[in-house]
Design an enzyme around this catalytic site. Sequence first.
Site: not given
Ligand code: FAD
Ligand code: UDP
Length: 373
Positions: A170, A174, A247, A278, A304, A352, A354
């Site tokens: 991911r 560069r 996780r 972070r 976090e 996983y 986005d």
């Molecule tokens: P969710 O947003 O998890 O929605 C599921 C919903 O279902 C929740 O509101 C939950 O409460 C509800 N639910 C679950 N079970 C029940 C139940 N039994 N009854 C009623 N409701 C329920 N993507 C990016 O593109 N860029 C980023 O920078 C990025 N950063 C991220 C950072 C973190 C820490 C994480 C964890 C993810 C990140 N993502 C990022 C990914 C992004 O969060 C997801 O792709 C997206 O939010 C998923 O949407 P979803 O609707 O599938 O799930």
């Molecule tokens: N990663 C790393 N060092 C960093 C940032 C990311 O080794 O400083 C690795 C780590 O394994 C992470 C993966 O790259 O799980 C993807 O990182 P990204 O920031 O894309 O993950 P996100 O938390 O946004 O899903």
Amino acid sequence: MYDYLVVGSGLYGAVFARQAKEAGKSVLVIDKRPNIAGNVYTEDVEGIHVHKYGAHIFHTNNKKVWDYITRFAEFNRFTNSPVANYKGELYSLPFNMYTFNKMWGVITPEEAAAKIEEQKAAAGITEPKNLEEQAISLVGTDIYEKLIKGYTQKQWGRPCNELPAFIIKRLPVRLTFDNNYFNALYQGIPMGGYTKMVANLLDGIEVRLGVDYFDQKEELDALAKRVVYTGPIDAYFDYKLGYLEYRSVRFETELLDKPNFQGNAAVNYTDAETPWTRIIEHKWFEFGKDDAGNDLKKTVISREYSSEWKPGDEPYYPVNNEKNENLFKQYKALADKEEKVIFGGRLGEYKYYDMDAVINAALEMAEKELGKV
Ligand code: FAD
Ligand code: UDP
């Protein structure tokens, strides 16, 4: 009677619900949380949009997704450029000429490439089989040791040689001076926050919050012809084949009475000893300004901490290793037999994903599905 019951008001649920409504279907959305928007939820604290479930930067190469989502929010020009802090040494991310210059003193792309090649050859890796080998063959041992190993082990709670290689793919590598984390044509943060964007998606759609599907499954199922379920797939089957591993993340959020804590939205702590992965300083996603364009005098930071998910925690990252993939396949086979139910999203598909991929998946599902009722 509704045409669709959508369980979960995250991006998948909200996009599907919007498409269903626009196709003239009746939709009920429920969520067990007290708020809409799932993991992209942002909460206002002193004028700052705090990313409550982790920092979210929207990025995509998919024009269809970009054209769609920009109907519901205007995006700013934020470009993600995290800084890595390894025991007080600061490096640019993703891995690029600034990183290589700081690490090795190299000046030209040829010198950087030669250094990586030399370290890769010394490690004797021809076909990378896991994250450790993949990382070393991409950037060499020095960067692996200082910027990847500790961070990844904290993030995933597993040694790098037991993790799949794709996780590290991911991250771009560069041989140019380019600190833009994402190789994406379109990138930014929705102005006014993600919650507002999801509220726009759900505009005119009935939403019931604080409702757990499993507390009243029969009654809720009876309300609709079809169900779109975006919670964890194993929870749907009451974990009868065992738990899929996730996780989880714990956030320690503080409001500080100063304008600038770290000068950047994200600083990754890449050593193994610092307990957090972070620190996010939320105001920098919007250039330190409030919605009216005024400079914010305070700041909010979130540390976090990554942890293994256990029942009762929020599931965040699916752990897509072989063991879980096999278990997922068994759950998927059960899901395929649930004729009334569509499983979607990061948890429903145990992927996983986005944000852009989740939106795309929901749009494609809607296209396939909406003719059916
Ligand atoms: P969710 O947003 O998890 O929605 C599921 C919903 O279902 C929740 O509101 C939950 O409460 C509800 N639910 C679950 N079970 C029940 C139940 N039994 N009854 C009623 N409701 C329920 N993507 C990016 O593109 N860029 C980023 O920078 C990025 N950063 C991220 C950072 C973190 C820490 C994480 C964890 C993810 C990140 N993502 C990022 C990914 C992004 O969060 C997801 O792709 C997206 O939010 C998923 O949407 P979803 O609707 O599938 O799930
Ligand atoms: N990663 C790393 N060092 C960093 C940032 C990311 O080794 O400083 C690795 C780590 O394994 C992470 C993966 O790259 O799980 C993807 O990182 P990204 O920031 O894309 O993950 P996100 O938390 O946004 O899903």
